[in-house]
Design an enzyme around this catalytic site. Structure first.
Site, PDB file in Angstrom:
ATOM      1  N   GLU A  10      -3.410   0.445  -0.190  1.00  0.00           N
ATOM      2  CA  GLU A  10      -2.634  -0.144   0.650  1.00  0.00           C
ATOM      3  C   GLU A  10      -4.045  -0.618   1.839  1.00  0.00           C
ATOM      4  O   GLU A  10      -4.958  -0.710   1.737  1.00  0.00           O
ATOM      5  CB  GLU A  10      -2.408   1.335   1.680  1.00  0.00           C
ATOM      6  N   HIS A  66       2.816  -0.065   1.702  1.00  0.00           N
ATOM      7  CA  HIS A  66       3.262   1.200   0.799  1.00  0.00           C
ATOM      8  C   HIS A  66       3.252   0.349  -0.524  1.00  0.00           C
ATOM      9  O   HIS A  66       4.496   0.276  -1.315  1.00  0.00           O
ATOM     10  CB  HIS A  66       4.354   1.822   1.480  1.00  0.00           C
TER      11      HIS A  66
HETATM   12 ZN   LIG Z   1       2.095   4.195   5.383  1.00  0.00          ZN
END
Ligand SMILES: [Zn+2]
Length: 119
Positions: A10, A66
């Site tokens: 991420e 994401h």
């Molecule tokens: Zn998140």
């Protein structure tokens, strides 16, 4: 694109500007180095906050990605949302990155429309 280069991890960072208009994107290292969560490096986050303040801008949004979905805020995102800003989540659908904006208040998630100008 920075967010894509961090895959499978991420990515995260801050959007700063004035009057809801983003003027500066500040990337912050994901200290968690995780594909499913992010923790902003506290030193880089502080530096970013200082930069925003000394440039007379406001913190408008906190973004993260994401890379493995979902498009919406996760349970962790909702639990850890500590700022009254827009949360922008970049999610990968096929090969296309999409950004969605949310306000997260008291465990409630509200959609915030984003207007993105491609550069
Ligand atoms: Zn998140």
């Amino acid at each position: 694109m920075y967010v894509a280069r961090q895959v499978p991890l991420e990515a995260c960072g801050l959007l700063a500007g004035k009057n809801d208009q983003v003027e500066k994107v500040i990337f912050v290292r994901n200290q968690a180095q995780s594909p499913v969560r992010f923790v902003m490096d506290p030193y880089e986050q502080l530096e970013a906050f200082n930069w925003i303040e000394s440039n007379n801008m406001d913190l408008l949004a906190i973004f993260h990605s994401h890379p493995a979905g979902p498009e919406t805020a996760s349970v962790t995102d909702i639990a850890e949302a500590a700022y009254e800003v827009v949360y922008v989540i970049w999610s990968l659908s096929g090969t296309i990155w999409k950004a969605h904006g949310f306000k997260i208040e008291n465990g409630q998630v509200l959609d915030v429309p984003l207007l993105i100008h491609e550069e």
